[in-house]
Design a protein around this motif. Structure first.
Motif, mmCIF file in Angstrom:
data_model
loop_
_atom_site.group_PDB
_atom_site.id
_atom_site.type_symbol
_atom_site.label_atom_id
_atom_site.label_comp_id
_atom_site.label_asym_id
_atom_site.label_seq_id
_atom_site.Cartn_x
_atom_site.Cartn_y
_atom_site.Cartn_z
ATOM 1 N N ALA A 394 0.816 -1.219 0.000
ATOM 2 C CA ALA A 394 0.000 0.000 0.000
ATOM 3 C C ALA A 394 0.845 1.262 0.000
ATOM 4 N N ARG A 395 2.107 1.144 0.401
ATOM 5 C CA ARG A 395 3.016 2.293 0.379
ATOM 6 C C ARG A 395 3.833 2.349 -0.914
ATOM 7 N N HIS A 396 3.438 1.533 -1.888
ATOM 8 C CA HIS A 396 4.090 1.483 -3.200
ATOM 9 C C HIS A 396 5.539 0.989 -3.095
ATOM 10 N N GLU A 397 5.787 0.151 -2.095
ATOM 11 C CA GLU A 397 7.105 -0.464 -1.937
ATOM 12 C C GLU A 397 7.071 -1.877 -2.507
ATOM 13 N N PRO A 398 8.128 -2.320 -3.191
ATOM 14 C CA PRO A 398 8.155 -3.691 -3.722
ATOM 15 C C PRO A 398 8.100 -4.726 -2.599
ATOM 16 N N VAL A 399 7.337 -5.785 -2.816
ATOM 17 C CA VAL A 399 7.258 -6.898 -1.870
ATOM 18 C C VAL A 399 7.447 -8.195 -2.646
ATOM 19 N N SER A 400 7.771 -9.245 -1.915
ATOM 20 C CA SER A 400 8.137 -10.509 -2.563
ATOM 21 C C SER A 400 6.976 -11.496 -2.682
ATOM 22 N N SER A 401 5.743 -11.021 -2.614
ATOM 23 C CA SER A 401 4.596 -11.913 -2.751
ATOM 24 C C SER A 401 4.649 -12.624 -4.102
ATOM 25 N N PRO A 402 4.551 -13.948 -4.121
ATOM 26 C CA PRO A 402 4.667 -14.659 -5.395
ATOM 27 C C PRO A 402 3.417 -14.518 -6.249
ATOM 28 N N VAL A 403 3.607 -14.275 -7.535
ATOM 29 C CA VAL A 403 2.524 -14.290 -8.511
ATOM 30 C C VAL A 403 3.012 -15.130 -9.681
ATOM 31 N N PHE A 404 2.322 -16.225 -9.950
ATOM 32 C CA PHE A 404 2.726 -17.163 -10.994
ATOM 33 C C PHE A 404 1.786 -16.998 -12.195
ATOM 34 N N HIS A 405 2.365 -16.644 -13.325
ATOM 35 C CA HIS A 405 1.586 -16.415 -14.539
ATOM 36 C C HIS A 405 2.199 -17.299 -15.612
ATOM 37 N N THR A 406 1.692 -18.527 -15.690
ATOM 38 C CA THR A 406 2.326 -19.529 -16.549
ATOM 39 C C THR A 406 1.287 -20.143 -17.483
ATOM 40 N N GLY A 407 1.400 -19.841 -18.746
ATOM 41 C CA GLY A 407 0.480 -20.444 -19.707
ATOM 42 C C GLY A 407 -0.962 -20.071 -19.405
ATOM 43 N N ASN A 408 -1.742 -21.065 -19.017
ATOM 44 C CA ASN A 408 -3.174 -20.822 -18.789
ATOM 45 C C ASN A 408 -3.500 -20.536 -17.325
ATOM 46 N N ILE A 409 -2.485 -20.362 -16.452
ATOM 47 C CA ILE A 409 -2.722 -20.227 -15.016
ATOM 48 C C ILE A 409 -2.259 -18.866 -14.506
ATOM 49 N N LEU A 410 -3.097 -18.242 -13.673
ATOM 50 C CA LEU A 410 -2.688 -17.107 -12.850
ATOM 51 C C LEU A 410 -2.932 -17.531 -11.404
ATOM 52 N N ALA A 411 -1.854 -17.604 -10.623
ATOM 53 C CA ALA A 411 -1.969 -18.080 -9.250
ATOM 54 C C ALA A 411 -1.127 -17.213 -8.338
ATOM 55 N N SER A 412 -1.626 -16.987 -7.128
ATOM 56 C CA SER A 412 -0.933 -16.110 -6.199
ATOM 57 C C SER A 412 -1.449 -16.350 -4.792
ATOM 58 N N TYR A 413 -0.688 -15.886 -3.800
ATOM 59 C CA TYR A 413 -1.191 -15.851 -2.437
ATOM 60 C C TYR A 413 -2.260 -14.772 -2.263
ATOM 61 N N LEU A 414 -2.369 -13.851 -3.209
ATOM 62 C CA LEU A 414 -3.312 -12.758 -3.071
ATOM 63 C C LEU A 414 -4.749 -13.237 -3.211
ATOM 64 N N HIS A 415 -5.631 -12.579 -2.469
ATOM 65 C CA HIS A 415 -7.064 -12.648 -2.725
ATOM 66 C C HIS A 415 -7.371 -11.417 -3.578
ATOM 67 N N PHE A 416 -7.555 -11.633 -4.876
ATOM 68 C CA PHE A 416 -7.786 -10.520 -5.788
ATOM 69 C C PHE A 416 -9.201 -9.973 -5.621
ATOM 70 N N TYR A 417 -9.339 -8.665 -5.798
ATOM 71 C CA TYR A 417 -10.677 -8.086 -5.923
ATOM 72 C C TYR A 417 -10.827 -7.580 -7.354
ATOM 73 N N PHE A 418 -11.734 -8.212 -8.103
ATOM 74 C CA PHE A 418 -11.965 -7.777 -9.485
ATOM 75 C C PHE A 418 -13.456 -7.543 -9.730
ATOM 76 N N GLY A 419 -14.201 -7.298 -8.654
ATOM 77 C CA GLY A 419 -15.626 -7.026 -8.798
ATOM 78 C C GLY A 419 -15.905 -5.768 -9.582
ATOM 79 N N GLU A 420 -14.933 -4.859 -9.619
ATOM 80 C CA GLU A 420 -15.095 -3.605 -10.359
ATOM 81 C C GLU A 420 -14.489 -3.678 -11.747
ATOM 82 N N ASP A 421 -13.463 -4.504 -11.943
ATOM 83 C CA ASP A 421 -12.732 -4.524 -13.211
ATOM 84 C C ASP A 421 -12.449 -5.956 -13.619
ATOM 85 N N VAL A 422 -13.494 -6.699 -13.920
ATOM 86 C CA VAL A 422 -13.295 -8.074 -14.364
ATOM 87 C C VAL A 422 -12.656 -8.096 -15.754
ATOM 88 N N GLU A 423 -12.823 -7.008 -16.494
ATOM 89 C CA GLU A 423 -12.203 -6.947 -17.822
ATOM 90 C C GLU A 423 -10.679 -6.943 -17.702
#
Length: 431
Positions: A394-423
């Motif tokens: 939230a302070r715009h500092e880099p963090v090491s949270s893993p985000v895996f974007h491989t082929g057909n998969i997007l996976a992360s420890y994050l709970h994404f909120y996309f209720g406003e921007d599903v596009e």
């Protein structure tokens, strides 16, 4: 006019959730439609609210959502309600950065009053100074009343009542401590073993509240003009087939995420614990949950794991869902269970360490926002995370949270909120 307010407190642990649940159930039993909301990213409290009110509880988060989206959600779900109750987050002024995303920020933005819950177990007339400070620190909010919690004698309450009067805040009553109303805690939040037991606790909390709190005065003090109803969204649903994992192992879901996905197509549900074959789907969505509590059953459902390995569509996985897609999960005792093996990642509940906070994920030209909250640790093959992905707090500092974007998969420890921007999520996922 409609009673509407935020239940807040000087700090966590004052009893906000118990008071909120008791109010929701007490009003529901009177035949009133009590609409619950939750300030912030928590996905557990809304589940409890929904049970207490028999209406879906909605997250309102000024970090993950635009102001326009927050305003629309509040107006839409309040439209047919008799009372709107928002449970605050942490202390009244605690936010991601100073007050950003705090209960006070939301109260000021929506122009709704605050009911303060104060843990007065070890407090007497000093409550006057505390209340005076909270009343005057941020003039853009109105503290309409105070409920004193953990007060066991009328004489103690009389002192607190005098303190509130001298601070200029109406005292609405007090709640003696009732240990049988305590909700057991699990490592990700409040938990109860069954819905039946939970309903008994909520009913008992409502009984307790109605004996000690001036509920009619609370409703009168918090009555405000209803927000104008938003325009209806008549966008036709798209053609996608979307299957969402939902059971005791996977159930940390933002309601608006599902509503957003339903605009893209047909949403169905399946259980990784019991479903033997995947439903036909262009997108599989594995939200977070408690897979670590159901490892034996998840590992034993080999037909579904096999079907997952053969699946050719898109997969979105969050936190517990990401853990399930990995090679294995190790429980607290050290026993390891094989999982789907779609990601070269292994997670463990040993040597638990809390990772917590808002996150913004930059993937090419798309910004995704979410929240990280987990105790498990992971190991992954080197180079698995994509170099074009940046994760900031939230302070715009880099963090090491893993985000895996491989082929057909997007996976992360994050709970994404996309209720406003599903596009935006769709652009990242390629659908």
């Amino acid at each position: 006019m409609q009673p509407q307010f935020i239940i807040a407190a000087p700090h966590s642990g004052a009893g906000k959730t118990t008071v909120t649940l008791a109010l929701l159930r007490a009003l529901q039993r009177r035949g009133l439609k009590a609409q619950p909301f939750k300030c912030g990213p928590d996905y557990l409290d809304p589940k409890h609210h929904t049970l207490a009110a028999a209406r879906p509880s909605i997250n309102l988060d000024r970090y993950m959502m635009s102001d326009a989206h927050v305003r629309r959600l509040y107006a839409y779900y309040s439209e047919d309600a008799d009372v709107s109750i928002t449970e605050g987050v942490m202390g009244l002024f605690d936010g991601a950065r100073k007050m950003e995303g705090s209960s006070a920020s939301l109260a000021a933005f929506l122009k709704i009053p605050v009911i303060l819950v104060v843990n007065a177990r070890a407090m007497a007339y000093s409550a006057a100074a505390l209340l005076y400070g909270y009343k005057n620190f941020f003039p853009e909010i109105t503290i309409a009343g105070v409920i004193f919690n953990f007060v066991n004698t009328p004489s103690h309450y009389r002192i607190l009542e005098e303190a509130a009067a001298d601070a200029g805040i109406p005292a609405l009553g007090y709640l003696p401590e009732q240990k049988h109303l305590h909700i057991p805690s699990r490592h990700l939040g409040l938990h109860i073993s069954s819905e039946t037991d939970y309903n008994h606790i909520i009913d008992a909390a409502a009984d307790h509240l109605e004996k000690h709190i001036q509920l009619e005065q609370l409703l009168q003090l918090t009555s405000r003009e209803k927000p104008p109803a938003p325009a209806a969204d008549n966008t036709p649903a798209g053609p996608l087939r979307i299957a969402v994992a939902q059971d005791e192992a996977f159930n940390f879901i933002y309601r608006e995420n599902i509503n957003a996905l339903s605009r893209l197509g047909t949403v169905t549900y399946f259980s990784p614990l019991t479903t033997r074959q995947l439903p036909p789907a262009d997108l599989l969505y594995f939200p977070g949950g408690y897979p670590e509590l159901h490892l034996e059953a998840l590992a034993a459902n080999t037909p579904l794991l096999t079907a997952l390995r053969q699946y050719q569509g898109k997969i979105l996985a969050e936190c517990g869902g990401m853990m399930y897609l990995g090679n294995s999960i190790t429980d607290e005792s050290g026993q390891t269970y094989p999982m789907a093996g779609l990601l070269p990642v292994s997670t463990s509940m040993q040597q638990k360490k809390l990772s917590l906070g808002y996150r913004q994920v930059h993937i090419n030209d798309v910004l995704l926002k979410g929240h990280e909250f987990h105790y498990s640790q992971y190991t992954a093959s080197p180079g698995l995370t994509s170099p074009h992905i940046r994760v900031l707090n939230a302070r715009h500092e880099p963090v090491s949270s893993p985000v895996f974007h491989t082929g057909n998969i997007l996976a992360s420890y994050l709970h994404f909120y996309f209720g406003e921007d599903v596009e935006g999520m769709g652009r990242v996922m390629g659908f």
